[in-house]
Motif scaffolding. Structure first.
Motif, PDB file in Angstrom:
ATOM      1  N   THR A 187      -9.243   6.995   0.903  1.00 22.40           N
ATOM      2  CA  THR A 187      -8.555   5.804   0.412  1.00 22.40           C
ATOM      3  C   THR A 187      -7.555   6.234  -0.655  1.00 22.40           C
ATOM      4  O   THR A 187      -7.887   7.000  -1.557  1.00 22.40           O
ATOM      5  CB  THR A 187      -9.550   4.795  -0.197  1.00 22.40           C
ATOM      6  N   THR A 222      -5.387   4.805  -3.573  1.00 20.68           N
ATOM      7  CA  THR A 222      -5.161   3.675  -4.456  1.00 20.68           C
ATOM      8  C   THR A 222      -4.002   4.005  -5.386  1.00 20.68           C
ATOM      9  O   THR A 222      -3.417   5.092  -5.327  1.00 20.68           O
ATOM     10  CB  THR A 222      -6.412   3.355  -5.284  1.00 20.68           C
ATOM     11  N   ASP A 223      -3.661   3.073  -6.256  1.00 21.12           N
ATOM     12  CA  ASP A 223      -2.592   3.338  -7.216  1.00 21.12           C
ATOM     13  C   ASP A 223      -3.081   4.205  -8.368  1.00 21.12           C
ATOM     14  O   ASP A 223      -2.280   4.669  -9.189  1.00 21.12           O
ATOM     15  CB  ASP A 223      -2.020   2.021  -7.746  1.00 21.12           C
ATOM     16  N   ARG A 239       1.996   1.558  -3.770  1.00 17.14           N
ATOM     17  CA  ARG A 239       0.921   1.933  -4.694  1.00 17.14           C
ATOM     18  C   ARG A 239       0.482   3.380  -4.468  1.00 17.14           C
ATOM     19  O   ARG A 239       0.093   4.073  -5.415  1.00 17.14           O
ATOM     20  CB  ARG A 239      -0.272   0.994  -4.540  1.00 17.14           C
ATOM     21  N   HIS A 271       0.813  -1.210   0.000  1.00 18.22           N
ATOM     22  CA  HIS A 271       0.000   0.000   0.000  1.00 18.22           C
ATOM     23  C   HIS A 271       0.846   1.258   0.000  1.00 18.22           C
ATOM     24  O   HIS A 271       0.444   2.270  -0.600  1.00 18.22           O
ATOM     25  CB  HIS A 271      -0.972  -0.021   1.181  1.00 18.22           C
ATOM     26  N   GLU A 308     -12.652  -4.981   0.174  1.00 13.86           N
ATOM     27  CA  GLU A 308     -13.133  -5.576  -1.081  1.00 13.86           C
ATOM     28  C   GLU A 308     -13.589  -7.021  -0.900  1.00 13.86           C
ATOM     29  O   GLU A 308     -14.327  -7.553  -1.742  1.00 13.86           O
ATOM     30  CB  GLU A 308     -12.048  -5.497  -2.151  1.00 13.86           C
TER      31      GLU A 308
END
Length: 785
Positions: free
Chosen positions: A689, A691-692, A435, A432, A605
């Protein structure tokens, strides 16, 4: 000096403790501790506190527990259990004041008033007190102490005091206290000293300079690092004392830390204490610009969150990738300074989002200790890398094999042998971080190797059996009430996730850096046949999920255990396993801390289609919260699910662990809980959040909050976010344009203009009052940033 000793006026930035009590003193010293990631110091009173020699013995403890720590300075003390421990260095802030031959001491005379203030905005500890001696002389004093965030080798102490009577013979002694037992002196000079540990041969150098105005012009220097002034008082005339200190650490026997300490002292004395203080305050101001979280509508939680960010900032050092953050930071002796999964799961999300340079250093510590993780896996008969459950400086397993129980009998400690999810936790943090930051250099320098070696470990750990499935037996999950269980859901699902990331890592390396991929796979002897086994493992690892109920069984057989109403024991001060006994606890559906609930937080997820709420509703009432890590994780999940009142209750419980004068805080602040509190607010209610692909914001603001504001970093960009009940505003402060998703709506941010997404209609979610949009949010231009 007078102005420097005044705290920030805004009460939202300060914590204050009045008076003195032997029952709470050690806890106050933990709460008000100050540091900079390299050095840490407990908030013990420095002036005339009396002898403290017994505190070094380990089995005698005064109300006060003065400590100064250097990150990474571990040794093997002659204690039980015999494991590496963070050792204290000389207490450089000691001051002894003698008036007409009588020492100023808390046990003599009367404390007229006494206040200690933690000024979180400035990163300083302040004291203001008045003491009436048995002779009738009244002493009034103010003090400041800090460990510089601008120059981590440097500390500063200021003391201003006056007497209300003329002609009193005053003697001021400023000295360095004893270093920890087992620290052998290497050199003792006028302004410089160095000590070496007996077991690890590490060394620390300390240098000091002191000055006094308004008293005797020149000090006596009877011993190294000791200053003595004598003079006659003038009633009401203040004396001003200033001391600078510098510290350096050496990790190899051939290194001498004294020159580095001397150089640090020279540069700080050349600046003078005012410039040192100014640089420190500027560094904290810059840190708060990025790290502050502003809650409009909840003053108590606002202060608690600043307390959390203060200690998170004080604990990390982006300049030293050989150390990590222990379970109590550099604020106390509990857990010997050892590093747990707390760092990767509870702390790294803050550093990744706010201070990625610190996150990188913490993860590089895991890169450097990878050989120790490989050695542990091999010793237990596995492949790849199994990180130690408790880690110090070398990466070797440092969990005690046993400790003495309350009745003096040994209690076996199994976590070092069975709590293996740590290798998935480290991989989770590595993935994490990479990313979210796009730090390819880190990925190639060690991040990819960690992901491959932890995946390899889990494939060897998940053993194929006759039923055609792979099982992970004889483990301990986060719920440490139940030991030696099979197929713990958290462990197995995280193991499968880690293997999948290992395969993805191999593919990314081959696609983007084929030469490095070939070299790394050759060094690891990682062939295509083994990667095929990894794919097989992903498909066959048991996870405990029941598609009919939507529940994950915490471990094989958990649902067959006796049911227990945990609420019946909520009023007990002792942990539930102490109240009902270890045997009954192990035979009951009672959970020590977030286990499946932690899985919901880490891998949302995996809990689509209402599974998150089903599992949270099932496990939340079964949790006894026997760990300080638990409430914050429950708060995060509850906030994401819109269970606002429950989330707030857990947040306030987390805040109370260290903000309240709880004697259980004597061993240091519970920094994982503080990191979890930040996550619950920013990632829970704020819905952040990383994310990449983009920054995502899916807010769930409590109805009484007027707004929530914070900043985050993502791939060399800085984004400012303000969430209100009627919408979200986001602005790009630095870096190239990027896409963010606000409540599912994609928005492109460009420098110089803020974007706003309006919630055109709101409803109240059933039961908790959290605000939700009724129609699709509307995107509007909010003007220039």
């Amino acid at each position: 000096m007078r102005e420097a000793l005044h705290p920030t006026m805004d009460p939202g930035w300060t914590l204050t403790h009045e008076g003195y009590s032997v029952t709470t003193e050690s806890a106050v010293e933990s709460r008000f501790a100050f540091g900079n990631g390299f050095l840490g110091m407990r908030a013990a009173r420095s002036v005339s506190r009396g002898p403290t020699w017994a505190s070094w013995l380990g089995y005698i403890r005064w109300a006060s527990w003065p400590r100064c720590y250097v990150a990474g300075l571990f040794d093997m003390p002659n204690t039980e259990p015999p494991v590496p421990a963070l050792v204290p260095v000389a207490d450089w802030s000691r001051v002894r004041i003698i008036l007409d031959g009588a020492p100023l001491a808390a046990r003599e005379g009367a404390l007229v008033h006494g206040t200690r203030t933690l000024d979180m905005r400035r990163g300083v500890l302040l004291a203001d007190w008045a003491h009436r001696m048995p002779s009738g002389v009244t002493f009034t004093g103010q003090e400041l102490r800090l460990l510089s965030l601008a120059d981590r080798a440097v500390g500063l102490q200021l003391l201003r005091f006056a007497l209300d009577r003329d002609g009193v013979e005053v003697r001021l002694e400023a000295s360095f206290g004893l270093a920890g037992l087992g620290m052998e002196p290497m050199r003792l000079e006028r302004d410089l000293a160095a000590w070496r540990t007996e077991g690890t041969a590490k060394a620390v150098g300390m240098a000091g300079a002191a000055m006094l105005e308004g008293g005797a012009p020149e000090p006596e220097r009877p011993f190294p690092l000791r200053w003595v002034w004598r003079w006659r008082s003038v009633g009401g005339q203040a004396a001003e004392f200033a001391r600078l200190v510098a510290v350096a650490r050496a990790d190899r026997p051939e290194e001498d830390p004294a020159p580095a300490a001397a150089a640090a002292l020279e540069r700080s004395t050349a600046l003078g204490w005012r410039a040192v203080l100014g640089a420190h305050e500027a560094a904290w101001a810059e840190s708060w610009t990025m790290g502050d979280v502003v809650i409009d509508g909840d003053d108590d939680l606002q202060r608690a969150l600043r307390f959390a960010v203060y200690h998170l900032t004080s604990a990390a050092n982006p300049d030293d990738e050989r150390v990590s953050i222990g379970a109590r930071g550099l604020t106390g002796d509990a857990y010997f300074g050892h590093v747990f999964w707390d760092t990767e799961i509870y702390l790294l999300p803050f550093y990744t989002a706010v201070w990625p340079e610190a996150a990188r250093a913490l993860l590089m510590y895991r890169v450097h200790t990878l050989p120790g993780a490989r050695e542990k896996a091999a010793r237990l008969g596995y492949r790849g890398a199994l990180y130690p459950w408790e880690s110090a400086d070398t990466g070797a397993e440092t969990t005690p094999e046993s400790v003495l129980g309350p009745n003096g009998t040994p209690v076996e400690i199994l976590t070092g042998r069975m709590e293996h999810h740590i290798s998935a936790d480290v991989a989770y943090a590595v993935w994490h971080y990479w990313r979210a930051t796009g730090d390819d250099t880190f990925f190639l320098q060690g991040g990819a190797e960690i992901l491959l070696e932890t995946a390899r470990f889990w494939v060897s750990r998940a053993v194929p059996e006759a039923d055609g499935r792979r099982h992970i037996r004889h483990v301990i999950g986060p719920d440490e009430y139940h030991e030696d269980v099979d197929d713990n859901a958290f462990t197995n699902v995280m193991a499968r996730w880690t293997i999948a990331r290992g395969l993805e890592t191999a593919e990314i390396l081959q696609a983007r850096w084929p030469e490095q991929a070939t070299a790394l796979r050759a060094s690891l002897a990682l062939g295509d046949d083994e990667l095929a086994q990894w794919r097989d493992a992903i498909d066959r690892i048991v996870d405990g999920f029941d598609p009919e109920t939507g529940l994950y069984e915490q471990f094989a057989g958990f649902h067959t255990l006796a049911e227990l109403d945990v609420s019946d024991y909520a009023d007990h001060a002792l942990p539930i396993d102490v109240v009902i006994g270890r045997e009954r606890t192990q035979g009951s559906q009672v959970v020590k801390q977030a286990d499946v609930v932690a899985l919901i937080a880490l891998l949302p997820e995996k809990f689509s289609g209402g599974r998150a709420e089903i599992n949270f509703r099932h496990y939340e009432p079964r949790c006894a919260h026997g760990s300080s890590l638990s409430a914050a994780m429950h708060a995060l999940v509850a906030a994401r699910l819109g269970q606002t009142e429950l989330a707030l209750r857990y947040m306030h419980e987390t805040a109370a662990l260290d903000l309240d004068p709880d004697p259980n805080s004597a061993g240091g602040v519970r920094i994982a809980g503080l990191g979890g509190l930040w996550q619950a607010v920013v990632r829970g209610f704020g819905g952040l959040t990383l994310t990449d692909e983009r920054v995502e914001i899916d807010p769930h603001l409590p109805p009484h909050w007027r707004s929530l504001s914070f900043r985050t970093r993502w791939r060399d960009r800085t984004v400012a976010i303000r969430i209100a009940p009627d919408g979200v505003e986001a602005a790009l402060l630095t870096g190239e344009s990027l896409e963010v998703a606000i409540a599912g709506i994609p928005v492109t941010l460009r420098a110089g203009a803020a974007q706003r997404v309006d919630f055109s209609g709101m409803v109240r979610a059933t039961g908790d009052g959290a605000a939700r949009p009724t129609r699709a949010p509307e995107r509007t231009e909010a003007g220039t940033a």
